[in-house]
Design a protein around this motif. Sequence first.
Motif, PDB file in Angstrom:
ATOM      1  N   LEU A   1     -13.025  -8.281  47.546  1.00  0.00           N
ATOM      2  CA  LEU A   1     -13.074  -8.892  46.473  1.00  0.00           C
ATOM      3  C   LEU A   1     -13.677  -8.472  45.010  1.00  0.00           C
ATOM      4  O   LEU A   1     -13.215  -8.158  44.059  1.00  0.00           O
ATOM      5  N   ALA A   2     -14.904  -7.977  45.531  1.00  0.00           N
ATOM      6  CA  ALA A   2     -15.751  -7.219  44.371  1.00  0.00           C
ATOM      7  C   ALA A   2     -15.162  -5.858  44.209  1.00  0.00           C
ATOM      8  O   ALA A   2     -14.916  -5.364  42.797  1.00  0.00           O
TER       9      ALA A   2
ATOM     10  N   GLY B   1     -14.230   2.633  35.755  1.00  0.00           N
ATOM     11  CA  GLY B   1     -15.493   2.428  36.621  1.00  0.00           C
ATOM     12  C   GLY B   1     -15.508   2.768  37.969  1.00  0.00           C
ATOM     13  O   GLY B   1     -14.195   2.544  38.834  1.00  0.00           O
ATOM     14  N   THR B   2     -16.493   2.812  38.721  1.00  0.00           N
ATOM     15  CA  THR B   2     -16.517   3.230  40.084  1.00  0.00           C
ATOM     16  C   THR B   2     -17.588   2.183  40.781  1.00  0.00           C
ATOM     17  O   THR B   2     -18.701   1.750  40.097  1.00  0.00           O
ATOM     18  N   VAL B   3     -17.278   1.471  42.018  1.00  0.00           N
ATOM     19  CA  VAL B   3     -18.384   1.105  42.825  1.00  0.00           C
ATOM     20  C   VAL B   3     -18.968   2.132  43.736  1.00  0.00           C
ATOM     21  O   VAL B   3     -18.430   2.568  44.695  1.00  0.00           O
ATOM     22  N   ASP B   4     -20.068   2.335  43.381  1.00  0.00           N
ATOM     23  CA  ASP B   4     -20.753   3.338  43.856  1.00  0.00           C
ATOM     24  C   ASP B   4     -21.378   3.045  45.292  1.00  0.00           C
ATOM     25  O   ASP B   4     -21.509   3.763  46.078  1.00  0.00           O
TER      26      ASP B   4
ATOM     27  N   VAL C   1     -22.132 -10.518  47.821  1.00  0.00           N
ATOM     28  CA  VAL C   1     -21.724  -9.117  47.736  1.00  0.00           C
ATOM     29  C   VAL C   1     -22.656  -8.681  46.586  1.00  0.00           C
ATOM     30  O   VAL C   1     -22.823  -9.113  45.252  1.00  0.00           O
ATOM     31  N   ALA C   2     -23.281  -7.517  46.820  1.00  0.00           N
ATOM     32  CA  ALA C   2     -23.849  -6.621  45.539  1.00  0.00           C
ATOM     33  C   ALA C   2     -23.197  -5.282  45.623  1.00  0.00           C
ATOM     34  O   ALA C   2     -22.907  -4.715  46.606  1.00  0.00           O
ATOM     35  N   ASN C   3     -23.106  -5.021  44.381  1.00  0.00           N
ATOM     36  CA  ASN C   3     -22.568  -3.321  44.147  1.00  0.00           C
ATOM     37  C   ASN C   3     -23.376  -3.042  42.965  1.00  0.00           C
ATOM     38  O   ASN C   3     -23.719  -3.341  42.102  1.00  0.00           O
TER      39      ASN C   3
END
Length: 140
Positions: free
Chosen positions: A9-10, A67-70, A79-81
Amino acid sequence: MNIEDNKALARRMQADVWNEGNVDAIDDLLAEDFVQHSPWEPSELRGRDEFKRQIRDFHAAFPDLHGTVDDIVAEGDTVANRFTMHATHRGEFMGVEPTGNEIELVGTIFARVEDGRIAERWVVDHVLGFLEQLGTVSER
C-alpha cells in the motif's frame, strides 16, 4: 491485511500517486476520513479531496517529479518508509515562480493502515533543504 499488504500500500502511494500523479488511485488507497500531519501547509491535511489538491499542486509545479522508496518497514498497522524525490521546478509553488532548479526532497513517512487503506500519515521532510534548493532561503 498483513504486513506485506501494508508495505505494498505504501509503495503504491509512491508509484501511483506521487510518481504518476494518479489522483484517482487515492480513493482506493486512503480512508475516507484520512488525515496527514506534515511540515507543509496545511500542517494538518484532512480528507481525500485535500490530498488530491496537494498532489495536483506538486505536479503542476514539478511535472517530472519522481521518487523512490529507499527503505520500508512495517509492524502491526504501521508502515514506515524513507523516500527520495527528484524534480525540476517548472511551475509556481507556494508563491514561488518557476526557477528551473532541480530539487531533491528526502523524508520519512509513518502511515497507519485501517481496513486496507491509509487512515493517517505523519510526514517528516527536509523542508529547509528543499527551500534552499528552490532558492527561497539561504543556508545563512
